[in-house]
Motif scaffolding. Sequence first.
Motif, PDB file in Angstrom:
ATOM      1  N   TRP A  48     -15.398   5.394   0.330  1.00 41.75           N
ATOM      2  CA  TRP A  48     -14.456   4.363   0.144  1.00 41.75           C
ATOM      3  C   TRP A  48     -13.140   4.995   0.134  1.00 41.75           C
ATOM      4  CZ3 TRP A  48     -18.272   5.794  -3.112  1.00 41.75           C
ATOM      5  CH2 TRP A  48     -17.765   6.268  -4.266  1.00 41.75           C
ATOM      6  N   TYR A  49     -12.103   4.245   0.116  1.00 40.72           N
ATOM      7  CA  TYR A  49     -10.804   4.660   0.387  1.00 40.72           C
ATOM      8  C   TYR A  49      -9.857   4.254  -0.863  1.00 40.72           C
ATOM      9  CZ  TYR A  49     -12.461   6.839   4.319  1.00 40.72           C
ATOM     10  OH  TYR A  49     -13.257   7.551   5.326  1.00 40.72           O
ATOM     11  N   ARG A  50      -8.867   4.848  -1.314  1.00 42.18           N
ATOM     12  CA  ARG A  50      -7.705   4.400  -1.897  1.00 42.18           C
ATOM     13  C   ARG A  50      -6.361   4.494  -1.622  1.00 42.18           C
ATOM     14  NH1 ARG A  50      -9.414   9.313  -3.688  1.00 42.18           N
ATOM     15  NH2 ARG A  50      -7.851  10.724  -3.865  1.00 42.18           N
ATOM     16  N   LEU A  51      -5.465   4.033  -2.086  1.00 40.35           N
ATOM     17  CA  LEU A  51      -4.029   3.791  -1.469  1.00 40.35           C
ATOM     18  C   LEU A  51      -3.154   4.471  -2.708  1.00 40.35           C
ATOM     19  CD1 LEU A  51      -3.852   0.545   0.334  1.00 40.35           C
ATOM     20  CD2 LEU A  51      -3.913   2.793   1.395  1.00 40.35           C
ATOM     21  N   GLU A  52      -2.595   5.573  -2.395  1.00 39.68           N
ATOM     22  CA  GLU A  52      -1.593   6.002  -3.517  1.00 39.68           C
ATOM     23  C   GLU A  52      -0.246   5.812  -3.272  1.00 39.68           C
ATOM     24  OE1 GLU A  52      -3.009   9.800  -4.930  1.00 39.68           O
ATOM     25  OE2 GLU A  52      -4.852   9.564  -3.918  1.00 39.68           O
ATOM     26  N   PRO A  53       0.329   5.122  -4.020  1.00 41.30           N
ATOM     27  CA  PRO A  53       1.749   5.257  -3.836  1.00 41.30           C
ATOM     28  C   PRO A  53       2.455   6.635  -3.461  1.00 41.30           C
ATOM     29  CG  PRO A  53       1.521   3.638  -5.180  1.00 41.30           C
ATOM     30  CD  PRO A  53       0.222   4.433  -5.312  1.00 41.30           C
ATOM     31  N   LEU A  54       3.164   6.900  -2.665  1.00 43.62           N
ATOM     32  CA  LEU A  54       3.774   8.194  -2.233  1.00 43.62           C
ATOM     33  C   LEU A  54       4.463   8.675  -3.525  1.00 43.62           C
ATOM     34  CD1 LEU A  54       4.553  10.654  -0.055  1.00 43.62           C
ATOM     35  CD2 LEU A  54       6.517   9.296   0.268  1.00 43.62           C
ATOM     36  N   THR A  55       5.260   7.901  -3.981  1.00 44.92           N
ATOM     37  CA  THR A  55       6.179   8.436  -5.155  1.00 44.92           C
ATOM     38  C   THR A  55       5.394   8.910  -6.423  1.00 44.92           C
ATOM     39  OG1 THR A  55       6.737   6.145  -5.762  1.00 44.92           O
ATOM     40  CG2 THR A  55       8.160   7.508  -4.452  1.00 44.92           C
ATOM     41  N   GLU A  56       4.059   8.299  -6.330  1.00 49.60           N
ATOM     42  CA  GLU A  56       3.256   8.701  -7.707  1.00 49.60           C
ATOM     43  C   GLU A  56       2.423   9.921  -7.368  1.00 49.60           C
ATOM     44  OE1 GLU A  56       1.105   5.294  -9.063  1.00 49.60           O
ATOM     45  OE2 GLU A  56       2.778   4.091  -9.459  1.00 49.60           O
ATOM     46  N   VAL A  57       2.322  10.360  -5.998  1.00 53.50           N
ATOM     47  CA  VAL A  57       1.185  11.433  -5.914  1.00 53.50           C
ATOM     48  C   VAL A  57       1.277  12.785  -6.697  1.00 53.50           C
ATOM     49  CG1 VAL A  57       0.348  12.751  -4.180  1.00 53.50           C
ATOM     50  CG2 VAL A  57       0.838  10.618  -3.612  1.00 53.50           C
ATOM     51  N   HIS A  58       2.660  13.256  -6.644  1.00 52.37           N
ATOM     52  CA  HIS A  58       2.988  14.476  -7.497  1.00 52.37           C
ATOM     53  C   HIS A  58       2.684  14.708  -8.895  1.00 52.37           C
ATOM     54  CE1 HIS A  58       5.297  17.951  -8.475  1.00 52.37           C
ATOM     55  NE2 HIS A  58       5.985  17.348  -9.422  1.00 52.37           N
ATOM     56  N   LEU A  59       2.874  13.547  -9.603  1.00 50.81           N
ATOM     57  CA  LEU A  59       2.791  13.473 -10.892  1.00 50.81           C
ATOM     58  C   LEU A  59       1.494  12.561 -11.489  1.00 50.81           C
ATOM     59  CD1 LEU A  59       6.325  12.706 -12.310  1.00 50.81           C
ATOM     60  CD2 LEU A  59       4.946  14.981 -12.242  1.00 50.81           C
ATOM     61  N   HIS A  60       0.874  11.851 -10.613  1.00 45.64           N
ATOM     62  CA  HIS A  60      -0.036  10.941 -11.057  1.00 45.64           C
ATOM     63  C   HIS A  60      -1.533  11.391 -10.402  1.00 45.64           C
ATOM     64  CE1 HIS A  60       2.138   8.001 -13.198  1.00 45.64           C
ATOM     65  NE2 HIS A  60       2.916   8.140 -12.418  1.00 45.64           N
ATOM     66  N   SER A  61      -1.754  12.109  -9.485  1.00 48.37           N
ATOM     67  CA  SER A  61      -2.901  12.843  -9.006  1.00 48.37           C
ATOM     68  C   SER A  61      -3.896  13.345  -9.898  1.00 48.37           C
ATOM     69  CB  SER A  61      -2.795  13.255  -7.600  1.00 48.37           C
ATOM     70  OG  SER A  61      -2.270  12.768  -6.653  1.00 48.37           O
ATOM     71  N   ALA A  62      -3.389  14.325 -10.798  1.00 49.76           N
ATOM     72  CA  ALA A  62      -4.300  15.065 -11.543  1.00 49.76           C
ATOM     73  C   ALA A  62      -4.790  14.077 -12.684  1.00 49.76           C
ATOM     74  CB  ALA A  62      -3.251  16.118 -12.376  1.00 49.76           C
ATOM     75  N   ALA A  63      -3.935  13.436 -13.162  1.00 43.09           N
ATOM     76  CA  ALA A  63      -3.983  12.549 -14.628  1.00 43.09           C
ATOM     77  C   ALA A  63      -5.151  11.316 -13.937  1.00 43.09           C
ATOM     78  CB  ALA A  63      -2.921  11.913 -15.084  1.00 43.09           C
ATOM     79  N   LYS A  64      -4.896  10.829 -12.636  1.00 46.27           N
ATOM     80  CA  LYS A  64      -5.710   9.552 -12.577  1.00 46.27           C
ATOM     81  C   LYS A  64      -6.861   9.984 -11.750  1.00 46.27           C
ATOM     82  CE  LYS A  64      -2.175   5.869 -11.735  1.00 46.27           C
ATOM     83  NZ  LYS A  64      -1.875   4.901 -10.755  1.00 46.27           N
ATOM     84  N   TYR A  65      -6.984  11.086 -10.795  1.00 43.13           N
ATOM     85  CA  TYR A  65      -8.111  11.397 -10.091  1.00 43.13           C
ATOM     86  C   TYR A  65      -8.639  12.617 -10.484  1.00 43.13           C
ATOM     87  CZ  TYR A  65      -5.864   7.577  -7.875  1.00 43.13           C
ATOM     88  OH  TYR A  65      -5.141   6.168  -7.347  1.00 43.13           O
ATOM     89  N   GLY A  66      -8.090  13.445 -11.137  1.00 45.04           N
ATOM     90  CA  GLY A  66      -8.462  14.881 -11.458  1.00 45.04           C
ATOM     91  C   GLY A  66      -8.270  15.703 -10.072  1.00 45.04           C
ATOM     92  N   LEU A  67      -7.402  15.567  -9.529  1.00 50.16           N
ATOM     93  CA  LEU A  67      -7.158  16.556  -8.282  1.00 50.16           C
ATOM     94  C   LEU A  67      -5.945  17.541  -8.662  1.00 50.16           C
ATOM     95  CD1 LEU A  67      -6.742  13.653  -5.721  1.00 50.16           C
ATOM     96  CD2 LEU A  67      -8.479  15.133  -5.915  1.00 50.16           C
ATOM     97  N   GLU A  68      -6.177  18.631  -8.175  1.00 52.53           N
ATOM     98  CA  GLU A  68      -5.243  19.492  -8.402  1.00 52.53           C
ATOM     99  C   GLU A  68      -3.881  19.300  -7.955  1.00 52.53           C
ATOM    100  OE1 GLU A  68      -5.839  22.486 -10.083  1.00 52.53           O
ATOM    101  OE2 GLU A  68      -7.727  21.749 -10.395  1.00 52.53           O
ATOM    102  N   ALA A  69      -2.951  19.310  -8.609  1.00 58.92           N
ATOM    103  CA  ALA A  69      -1.542  19.042  -8.287  1.00 58.92           C
ATOM    104  C   ALA A  69      -0.572  19.697  -8.972  1.00 58.92           C
ATOM    105  CB  ALA A  69      -1.259  17.492  -8.661  1.00 58.92           C
TER     106      ALA A  69
END
Length: 804
Positions: free
Chosen positions: A258-279
Motif C-alpha cells: 500500500w502507498y502513503r502520501l507525504e506532503p513535500l514540506t514535511e518529508v525532511h523533518l517528519h519522515s524519521a518521527a512518523k515512519y522510522g525512515l532515515e532522514a
Amino acid sequence: MIRNYLKTAWRNLAQNKTTSLISIAGLAVGIGCFLLLSTYLINELRYDKFNVKADRIMRLGYNFRSADDNEDKILAMTPTAPVPVFKQEFSDIEDGVRINNYSAIWPSAVQYQDKLFHEKRLMLADESFFKIFTFKFLEGNPATAFSQVNTVVISASTAKKYFGDANPMGKVLRLDNAHDMQVSGVIEDVPEYSQIKFDMMGNFAMMAKSKTRKWDSANYYSYLLLKPGTDVKGLEQRMNTYVANLLKDDFKSGFKQWYRLEPLTEVHLHSAAKYGLEASGNIKYIYILSAVAVILLLLACINFLNLVTAKSIERAHEIGVRKVMGALRGQLFTQFITEAAIVTFASLFAGLLLAWVSFSWFSDFTGSKLGFQTWDAPLLISALFILFVVVTLIAGTYPSLYLSSFNPVSSLKGRSTGSSGSRVFRKSLVVFQFTVSVFFIICTMIAGSQLKYIQNLDTGISRSQVMVLDIGGIKFNKLEPFRDEIGQQPGVKSVSASYDSPVNVGGGYIISGAEGKTGKLQLSVTAIPVERNFTNTLGIKLIAGNNFTLADEQGVLDTSYQKRKYSFIINESAAKALGWKPDDAVGKRISMNGRQGEIRAVAKDFNFASLHQAINPIVIFPEYDYFGKMLIKTSGNDVVNTVNHIKTIWKSFYPNVPFESHFLDEEYERMYQTEQRTGGILTAFTMVTIFISCLGLFGLAVFSTKQRIKEVGIRKVLGASVINIVGLISSDFLKLVFFAILIASPMAYYAMNKWLQDFVYRIHMPWWSFALAGGIAVLIAFLTVSYQSVKAAMSNPVKSLKSE
C-alpha cells in the motif's frame, strides 16, 4: 518628557556599572544564542518551501508486508509503476515524476573531452520534473529541458567545472562510457535546504527501465502533483483500494502493498518521527532546540529581573523622594521601563554582534551554511523588533511595577524591600535558573553516554581500519587483478568487494522457497551481493557452517542465471524466521528472487543498519556482476602510507578513473549525525545556561553581601571565623541549588527515558549522571558566590560598623 526619561535612565545605568554590565552581558549572550538557534531552526523549517507548488507536491511512500514477515516494511522509494498508473487512473493527480538517484550506490563517471569526473550527485528524472519542482534556470527553459531523450540539466558550478567560461548549452557529456547527454539547461546551484540535491539531472527516458511498469523492486523516489483542493486522505484510500484490486492474487497469497502520501514540506523533518525512515532532520530535535532557544532567552531576562528587584533597596530613597515631589506611579513605571529598554537595546546590539561572529563556527558545527542571509530581510527586521519589545516587557515589566509601587513613607524610612513575597519570588527565579541548568547537564551527560555506547558497541562487524574504495560498478574480470595485487601489499590484511557499502545496504529481497517448507513462503530479507572474502574482511562471526570458498566463487561466474550455483550465508534472525536452528540451517536449499542455492553458513547477528532499528533477517551471497565498493582491511599503524600505496596501484590499473576512498567507521558515524549534531548543540548551550545562571547568581551575591555587611561585621567582632561567614552566606544560595537539583532530576529522567526509546540498543541511565550533575551545579554555584562571601568575610568590621 521622553528626553528626560532617557537622560535619567542613562545616568542611573552609568552609576551602577556592575549591575548594568551583568544585565547587558547576560541578555546579550541570551539574545545571541537565541538568534543562532533561531537561524538554525528557520533553515530546517524552510526545507523545500522554495518550490512554487510545494503545498500540492506529495512524496509517494511504499509499504509492504509478505506473508512470513513479522512487521510492515516502510520505504521512501517505490517501484516504477505507481506514478504513471496513478496519474492515468485518478483525475486528482495533475502530474507525477519518478527520480532515480543514479549515483547513490557508486559515483558515475562523466566525461567531456579530456575531463573526467566521478559525480556523486547525478540523478535521472521523468520529463515532468522541472514542471513540478522550481529551480531557477540560468540557461534553457524548464518546460522544454527534457523534450529530447538524451538531455541533462546541470548546476552552475558543474558547468564551470566542465566548460569553464564557455557556453555549456548543446555540449555533450558522456555518462559511464555508455550514454551521451546533451546539456539542455543550466540552473543555479541547488539550495542546501532542498531534500532533492543534485548537480546533474538527466532525462530518465534514456534508460530502458523508465518504460517499465513494475509493482516490485522499489528503487525510485516518486512525487505527485495534486490538483488544488484535493482530499489527500481520500485519494490515498482510493489509490490503495485500486492497488488491492489490481494485485488481488498477490494479496491472496499474503503479499500486500500500500502507498502513503507525504506532503513535500514535511518529508525532511517528519519522515524519521512518523515512519522510522532515515532522514537528515527530525522534528523532535526541532522541538528540543526551540525549547532551548526560548529558555536561554528567558534565563537572561530573569537575570535582569532579579538584579533590578534585588537592587531596589538602593533606589528606595530615590523612589520615595520622587513620589513626595509629585511623581505618579505611571511616570515611575515609564522611567524604569525606559531603563529596561536601554539595557535591552544595548544587549540586542551586542547579541547581534555575538551571533554574527559565531555564525562561521556554528555553521561548521551544524553542517549547514547559516547567517543572517538565512532570514528574509523583512522577517529578520520584524523578529528583532518583536524580540526587543518582548525582552523589554519580560525583563522590565515586573521590576517597573514593583519599584513604582513603593510606599514613599516606607521608602524614606528604608523599609522598601522588606517584602517577603519579593524575596520568595527572587529565590524562585534562582531555583528556576538552576533547575534548567541541572536538567541540561543531566541530559547532555546521558546523551553523550548513549552516543559513546553506540560508537563502541560491538555490532558484529569490525569497522576499524576498513578502507572503502569507490570502484564505480567495475565488473569482476576487470577487478580481480587489482584485488589480487592489493592483497599482497604490506599493511593489507584482507580484501573484498560488495555491491554497496555495508552501512548502506538496503536491498529488499524475498525468500520464496526453503527446503522442508510446505506452502507458499514469502519472507522479506535484506540481502547484499558480495565477493567471497566479505565476512573475513569485516570480521563477521560464523556460528555454524563455513565461509564461502573458491568453488562458490566459480559457481556464480557463469553469465547465465539459470546455470549459476548460488550459496548463501544467513544471519541468526533469518534462520529463526525460517524456523531453523543454526546447525540445522546449514546445507538447506533456499530460493531468493530467482537465485537458488545452498546455505553455506549461519552468521551471528550483526547490524548493518542504524541502532535505532532492530536486526532484520540478512542474506549474504556471492554475485560477481557488478561491485560498487572495495573493502580493504588494513593493519599496522602506518595507515597513511598504506593508503598512499593503494592509491599508486590504483593509478597504475585505472589511470583515467579518480581515486576516491574513505573509512567504514566514518560512514557509521554519519548515521547518527542528527543525534551528534543535536548533542553538540545541547552541550554548547548547556555551558551557556550555566554561564547565564552564574552571572545572575554572582549579581545577587554582590547585593546580598552588601545588605548583610553590618551583620558580617558584628559576627566578626563576636568571634566568627572566615569559614563560618563564608558558609553562612553561601548556604543561602546552595539551599536553592539543592532544591533545583531535586526538581530537575525526575524531569531529566523522564525526558531522557523518552529519548532513549528511539534506540533499540540503549544504555540504562546511570545514577552517577544525576549525582555528578548535581555535584557540578553545587560546585559552580559555590565558586560563583564564594568570591563575594570571602570578600565580605575578609573585610574590616570597623569600616562596616563605624556608621552605627
